[in-house]
Design a protein around this motif. Structure first.
Motif, PDB file in Angstrom:
ATOM      1  N   PHE A  39      19.051 108.253  29.648  1.00 20.14           N
ATOM      2  CA  PHE A  39      19.202 106.965  29.449  1.00 20.14           C
ATOM      3  C   PHE A  39      20.503 106.270  29.996  1.00 20.14           C
ATOM      4  N   LYS A  40      20.316 105.266  30.772  1.00 19.84           N
ATOM      5  CA  LYS A  40      21.539 104.533  31.155  1.00 19.84           C
ATOM      6  C   LYS A  40      21.689 103.354  30.158  1.00 19.84           C
ATOM      7  N   ALA A  41      22.978 103.486  29.360  1.00 18.36           N
ATOM      8  CA  ALA A  41      23.511 102.478  28.601  1.00 18.36           C
ATOM      9  C   ALA A  41      23.969 101.296  29.327  1.00 18.36           C
ATOM     10  N   VAL A  42      24.760 101.717  30.521  1.00 17.71           N
ATOM     11  CA  VAL A  42      25.329 100.801  31.438  1.00 17.71           C
ATOM     12  C   VAL A  42      25.125 101.044  32.622  1.00 17.71           C
ATOM     13  N   ASP A  43      24.365 100.047  33.478  1.00 18.38           N
ATOM     14  CA  ASP A  43      23.661 100.308  34.531  1.00 18.38           C
ATOM     15  C   ASP A  43      24.593  99.725  35.891  1.00 18.38           C
ATOM     16  N   ASP A  44      25.673 100.462  36.746  1.00 25.43           N
ATOM     17  CA  ASP A  44      26.272  99.902  37.860  1.00 25.43           C
ATOM     18  C   ASP A  44      26.921  98.389  37.686  1.00 25.43           C
ATOM     19  N   ALA A  56      33.311  87.079  26.263  1.00 25.58           N
ATOM     20  CA  ALA A  56      32.443  87.714  25.206  1.00 25.58           C
ATOM     21  C   ALA A  56      31.415  88.391  26.109  1.00 25.58           C
ATOM     22  N   LEU A  57      31.229  89.594  25.341  1.00 21.49           N
ATOM     23  CA  LEU A  57      29.874  90.198  25.726  1.00 21.49           C
ATOM     24  C   LEU A  57      28.917  89.998  24.906  1.00 21.49           C
ATOM     25  N   LEU A  58      27.932  89.317  25.071  1.00 24.60           N
ATOM     26  CA  LEU A  58      26.640  88.804  24.465  1.00 24.60           C
ATOM     27  C   LEU A  58      25.395  89.517  24.804  1.00 24.60           C
ATOM     28  N   GLY A  59      24.672  89.945  23.678  1.00 21.40           N
ATOM     29  CA  GLY A  59      23.232  90.616  24.251  1.00 21.40           C
ATOM     30  C   GLY A  59      22.799  91.186  22.901  1.00 21.40           C
ATOM     31  N   PRO A  60      21.384  91.342  22.994  1.00 20.82           N
ATOM     32  CA  PRO A  60      20.803  92.226  21.822  1.00 20.82           C
ATOM     33  C   PRO A  60      21.256  93.570  21.734  1.00 20.82           C
ATOM     34  N   SER A  61      20.867  94.107  20.525  1.00 23.72           N
ATOM     35  CA  SER A  61      21.262  95.345  20.096  1.00 23.72           C
ATOM     36  C   SER A  61      20.561  96.361  21.207  1.00 23.72           C
ATOM     37  N   GLY A  62      21.672  97.298  21.890  1.00 22.36           N
ATOM     38  CA  GLY A  62      21.006  98.239  22.816  1.00 22.36           C
ATOM     39  C   GLY A  62      21.166  97.953  24.161  1.00 22.36           C
ATOM     40  N   CYS A  63      21.905  96.699  24.473  1.00 22.99           N
ATOM     41  CA  CYS A  63      22.123  96.174  25.846  1.00 22.99           C
ATOM     42  C   CYS A  63      23.049  96.689  26.680  1.00 22.99           C
ATOM     43  N   ILE A 227      31.281  83.613  28.886  1.00 20.61           N
ATOM     44  CA  ILE A 227      30.216  84.777  28.235  1.00 20.61           C
ATOM     45  C   ILE A 227      29.741  85.551  29.343  1.00 20.61           C
ATOM     46  N   SER A 228      29.570  86.999  29.109  1.00 19.88           N
ATOM     47  CA  SER A 228      28.625  87.727  29.895  1.00 19.88           C
ATOM     48  C   SER A 228      27.355  88.081  29.298  1.00 19.88           C
ATOM     49  N   VAL A 229      26.332  87.381  29.683  1.00 14.91           N
ATOM     50  CA  VAL A 229      25.051  87.846  28.922  1.00 14.91           C
ATOM     51  C   VAL A 229      24.560  89.171  29.368  1.00 14.91           C
ATOM     52  N   MET A 230      24.359  90.076  28.715  1.00 14.58           N
ATOM     53  CA  MET A 230      23.913  91.331  28.963  1.00 14.58           C
ATOM     54  C   MET A 230      22.329  91.503  28.631  1.00 14.58           C
ATOM     55  N   ARG A 231      21.768  92.522  29.377  1.00 18.52           N
ATOM     56  CA  ARG A 231      20.326  93.040  29.170  1.00 18.52           C
ATOM     57  C   ARG A 231      20.100  94.243  29.966  1.00 18.52           C
ATOM     58  N   GLY A 233      21.877  96.800  29.962  1.00 22.24           N
ATOM     59  CA  GLY A 233      22.852  97.619  30.495  1.00 22.24           C
ATOM     60  C   GLY A 233      23.370  96.699  31.857  1.00 22.24           C
ATOM     61  N   ARG A 234      23.125  95.877  32.171  1.00 18.04           N
ATOM     62  CA  ARG A 234      23.448  94.806  33.252  1.00 18.04           C
ATOM     63  C   ARG A 234      24.105  93.454  32.703  1.00 18.04           C
ATOM     64  N   ILE A 235      24.594  92.922  33.552  1.00 14.20           N
ATOM     65  CA  ILE A 235      25.032  91.378  33.077  1.00 14.20           C
ATOM     66  C   ILE A 235      24.140  90.663  34.067  1.00 14.20           C
ATOM     67  N   VAL A 236      23.391  89.686  33.225  1.00 11.18           N
ATOM     68  CA  VAL A 236      22.597  88.920  34.035  1.00 11.18           C
ATOM     69  C   VAL A 236      23.058  87.575  34.357  1.00 11.18           C
ATOM     70  N   GLN A 237      24.303  86.910  33.912  1.00  6.98           N
ATOM     71  CA  GLN A 237      25.028  85.877  34.075  1.00  6.98           C
ATOM     72  C   GLN A 237      26.205  85.757  33.358  1.00  6.98           C
ATOM     73  N   VAL A 238      27.182  85.257  34.276  1.00  4.01           N
ATOM     74  CA  VAL A 238      28.797  85.300  33.450  1.00  4.01           C
ATOM     75  C   VAL A 238      28.940  83.809  33.797  1.00  4.01           C
TER      76      VAL A 238
END
Length: 384
Positions: A39-44, A56-63, A227-231, A233-238
């Motif tokens: 499992f990749k918790a954080v991906d590149d 801020a690192l923002l995202g749902p549980s498990g992102c 804000i870094s929106v995460m999904r 393991g990746r950042i989708v928008q900063v």
């Protein structure tokens, strides 16, 4: 003469080092990947955070946001990539040697120690002289407005006071970066809101860099410069809170941040910065758009509830940027009222009206037929 570019929100402070080519990041995550088994918790993931930034690192549980924070703190090592602080790689450096400190949601105060001893704990471990420790503790108590509480035990404090002790302890060693892992989660709503502004003021007063992990959108929007929106393991928008809210880069960001209506449709025409969409909800939408689109292409129009105008009266042009429906649900929230409007297509569209006056002579009720209208710049066109 060219018109000035429209601002997407009020300016909280003129602080934008990320837009200055001469500025170098204080924190740099460079191609960081963290695996737990397969499992990749954080991906590149790559991210730059600047001095004095509240990020801020923002995202749902498990992102992956808490894993990224733990990598920064030294509690986890990345499987790949590098983490640099002030140009120096942190790989292999133990947590206690890193010029960062972490504040946990649980506060992790020592119950057998009084407030002063809790704040002084890290300073004592570092071998600071007693007189200097006492001065630093007094400084921290004043900073978090707990003068006179030095001799109390944690169990004699309220939740908000315990949170302040944990914050004082985290700041006592004067770290380059303060890491905050859901720090306000245990507080009630009113105290949480008050503490958010206190943290903002404290961060600017001490000229520190704060990196906070939260799943609370309002918390991130209130406090963060960016804000870094995460999904997954990746950042989708900063971006700044204003841009994240008003100009989300993807449907995921638009849907995750706040409340939004997303209407699917097909492009009829796209030119001169305007796009005309035949929406499946049964309306023709004309909206400002910087995207290059071709007729027939499937797109999505995202519009916030407060951008919709709610009225019993039909607009002059019922075919353009107008939706007709029936009031299905009403939620009175005090400062505003939310209306769920069911369209003939079966779609539910949410509108919000500000309760600027204490009452209304003709309040809109259940089952009434209403119109929802909006100008061309009220929403944003998103691709697949």
């Amino acid at each position: 003469m060219a018109s000035a570019q429209k601002s997407l929100g009020n300016i909280r402070r003129s602080f934008e080092p990320w837009n200055e080519p001469s500025e170098t990041p204080l924190i740099a995550f460079d191609g960081v990947t963290k695996r737990f088994g397969r499992f990749k918790a954080v991906d590149d993931l790559s991210l730059a955070i600047y001095r004095r930034e509240f990020h801020a690192l923002l995202g749902p549980s498990g992102c992956g946001k808490s894993t990224l924070l733990r990598i920064m703190a030294g509690f986890e090592e990345p499987s790949e990539g590098d983490v640099r602080l002030d140009g120096q790689s942190l790989l292999g450096m133990p947590p206690h040697r890193r010029p960062v400190n972490m504040m946990f949601q649980s506060y992790a105060l020592f119950p057998h120690m009084d407030v002063a001893a809790n704040i002084a704990f890290g300073l004592k471990q570092d071998g600071m002289a007693k007189s200097e420790r006492e001065d630093r503790v007094a400084e921290m108590l004043k900073l978090v407005k707990l003068d006179g509480f030095a001799s109390r035990k944690p169990q004699q404090l309220s939740g908000g006071q315990q949170q302040r002790v944990a914050l004082a302890r985290s700041l006592a060693k004067r770290p380059k970066v303060l890491l905050l892992d859901e720090p306000l989660g245990a507080l009630d709503k009113k105290l949480r809101e008050e503490t958010q502004f206190e943290l903002m003021d404290l961060q600017q007063e001490m000229h520190l860099t704060f990196l906070i992990v939260t799943h609370d959108q309002e918390e991130a929007m209130t406090m963060a410069d960016r804000i870094s929106v995460m999904r997954d393991g990746r950042i989708v928008q900063v971006a700044t809170p204003e841009i994240i809210y008003e100009a989300p880069a993807t449907r995921y960001v638009a849907d995750f941040i706040g409340s939004v209506n997303i209407l699917e449709g097909a492009v009829e025409d796209s030119r001169n910065g305007m796009t005309r969409i035949a929406a499946k909800a049964g309306a023709t939408i004309e909206a400002e758009s910087g995207l290059d689109m071709t007729p027939g292409e499937t797109v999505f129009f995202a519009i916030r509830p407060e951008k919709l105008r709610l009225s019993r009266r039909a607009p002059a042009d019922e075919q353009l940027n107008a939706l007709r429906g029936e009031v299905w649900d009403i939620a009175y929230l005090g400062d505003m009222t939310l209306f769920n409007v069911k369209l003939a297509s079966g779609d539910i569209v949410r509108a919000a009206t500000l309760n600027a006056a204490r009452g209304s002579d003709e309040p809109i009720g259940y089952d009434e037929e209403v119109w929802l209208t909006f100008p061309a710049d009220a929403g944003i066109v998103l691709g697949r």
